[in-house]
Scaffold this motif. Structure first.
Motif, short mmCIF file in Angstrom:
data_model
loop_
_atom_site.label_atom_id
_atom_site.label_comp_id
_atom_site.label_asym_id
_atom_site.label_seq_id
_atom_site.Cartn_x
_atom_site.Cartn_y
_atom_site.Cartn_z
N HIS A 45 0.85 -1.18 0.00
CA HIS A 45 0.00 0.00 0.00
C HIS A 45 0.89 1.24 0.00
O HIS A 45 1.59 1.52 0.98
CB HIS A 45 -0.92 0.01 1.22
CG HIS A 45 -1.91 -1.11 1.22
ND1 HIS A 45 -3.19 -0.97 0.72
CD2 HIS A 45 -1.81 -2.40 1.63
CE1 HIS A 45 -3.84 -2.12 0.83
NE2 HIS A 45 -3.02 -3.00 1.39
N LEU A 53 -5.72 6.07 3.37
CA LEU A 53 -6.88 6.51 2.60
C LEU A 53 -6.83 8.02 2.41
O LEU A 53 -6.31 8.74 3.26
CB LEU A 53 -8.18 6.14 3.32
CG LEU A 53 -8.50 4.65 3.48
CD1 LEU A 53 -9.87 4.48 4.12
CD2 LEU A 53 -8.45 3.91 2.14
N GLU A 109 -7.02 3.04 6.50
CA GLU A 109 -6.77 2.05 5.45
C GLU A 109 -6.49 0.68 6.04
O GLU A 109 -6.99 -0.34 5.56
CB GLU A 109 -5.61 2.49 4.57
CG GLU A 109 -5.39 1.57 3.37
CD GLU A 109 -4.32 2.08 2.44
OE1 GLU A 109 -4.61 2.24 1.24
OE2 GLU A 109 -3.18 2.30 2.91
N GLN A 116 -12.37 1.57 -1.55
CA GLN A 116 -11.49 2.44 -0.78
C GLN A 116 -10.95 3.55 -1.68
O GLN A 116 -10.53 3.29 -2.80
CB GLN A 116 -10.30 1.64 -0.22
CG GLN A 116 -10.67 0.46 0.64
CD GLN A 116 -9.45 -0.35 1.01
OE1 GLN A 116 -8.34 0.17 1.16
NE2 GLN A 116 -9.63 -1.66 1.16
N ASN A 166 -7.94 5.46 -1.86
CA ASN A 166 -6.60 5.65 -1.31
C ASN A 166 -5.91 6.83 -1.99
O ASN A 166 -6.44 7.44 -2.92
CB ASN A 166 -5.77 4.36 -1.43
CG ASN A 166 -5.68 3.87 -2.87
OD1 ASN A 166 -5.62 4.66 -3.80
ND2 ASN A 166 -5.69 2.56 -3.03
#
Length: 339
Positions: A283, A288, A305, A318, A320
């Protein structure tokens, strides 16, 4: 900063030590809509003081009123149900005719709350079994993934850090992430081999480790209840640790940095023995998109997140930082935050 569960136990132990009678109330089952999850706890002292929550206020009021009017009279655990009828659902604030089932346990030295707290201070995950016929309590090591169970004879609950978070770097942002994660029931470890950062660390509830991050990742044997967040901006510290974390069973691996820096990081990581599928688990830019502009807000976006991933929210639902970069007017803000 303590989780709610730990705050309830600590307060109960203090009341017992002071000679008060008190009760521990645990949510064991719900039907329909309910404002508090299974396992939520509340403690009531014989003078009407209360800590924790099982319904958001309405049922608490009834429990407190009973204690003030009648005192703590139970000698054995009891299962109590609220909200069976529509009138009761309305009275106790249970929407859509919801019903909640509670275990109410009178506490005392036999309850082994102080011993339980001692084990929790050692970061153990503990199973507490209450015999509903006698009130006797046993403590044992809890299995990962174990959940609250109720039988005709016993109530079994789990206590302690159910999740682990490794933060790489001991800077200002790490402190905010650690504070929030601790309140969310994570056992937080912060790793930084740089003395200049460790010397300024002032958060005792998060374990600070002087080690190379990749060595610590291997030592921790990360499982599906573990998360890793790299916050140093230093490839020498972040990259090897991320490589090992992405090969582990950790449910979340994230790294701070702009979209350009994360693209370069991904190129570097591909030079290691990572598969494209493993790299896809990373990630980054981390968190987020919530328009964060301060370290505290960025920490909230990171934990948001992590929570979404932990709770199985699909990625397409989501928003992000990487996705937000494609929206008009957000690119400059996101780049500034993650550089």
């Amino acid at each position: 900063m303590d989780s709610i569960d730990l705050e309830v136990l600590k307060t109960s132990a203090a009341w017992i030590a002071a000679g008060h009678r008190c009760e521990l109330v645990t949510v064991i089952k719900t039907w329909g809509s309910s404002p508090r999850p299974i396992g939520a706890t509340l403690a009531i002292c014989d003078d009407g003081r209360v800590v924790g929550s099982v319904s958001g206020g309405c049922i608490e009021d009834d429990l407190i009123a009973r204690v003030r009017n009648e005192g703590v009279t139970r000698t054995l655990p009891q299962i109590v149900t609220y909200g069976i009828s529509a009138d009761e659902a309305h009275r106790f604030g249970l929407p859509c005719g919801g019903t909640i089932e509670l275990a109410i346990e009178p506490l005392g030295p036999h309850s082994r709350i102080a011993e339980l707290l001692g084990r929790l201070e050692q970061h153990q995950l503990v199973e507490r079994r209450v015999d509903l016929r006698t009130g006797a309590v046993t403590l044992d090591k809890a299995a990962a993934g174990a959940v609250l169970t109720l039988t005709d004879d016993a109530l079994v609950t789990q206590h302690g850090p159910r999740w682990r978070l490794l933060i790489i770097g001991a800077g200002q942002l790490s402190r905010f992430v650690a504070q929030i994660a601790t309140a969310m029931d994570y056992h937080v470890t912060v790793c930084d081999p740089r003395e200049e950062y460790r010397s300024g660390w002032t958060l005792p509830e998060a374990r600070l480790v002087h080690a190379m991050p990749d060595d610590l990742v291997l030592e921790m044997k990360l499982d599906s209840r573990s998360a890793v967040v790299a916050l140093t901006h230093d490839p020498k510290l972040d990259d090897l640790a991320l490589m090992e974390a992405l090969k582990s069973d950790a449910f979340y691996v994230g790294a701070i940095g702009s979209r350009a820096n994360n693209a370069k990081r991904r190129e570097r990581l591909l030079q290691f023995d990572l598969t494209p599928a493993q790299l896809d688990r990373l990630h980054g830019p981390v968190g987020l998109y919530i328009g964060s502009k301060t370290p505290a807000e960025i920490a909230i976006s990171i934990l948001a997140e992590m929570t979404a991933v932990k709770n199985g929210v699909p990625r397409e639902l989501q928003v992000n930082h990487a996705a937000a970069l494609e929206a008009p007017g957000t690119a400059a803000c996101v780049t500034a935050l993650q550089t």
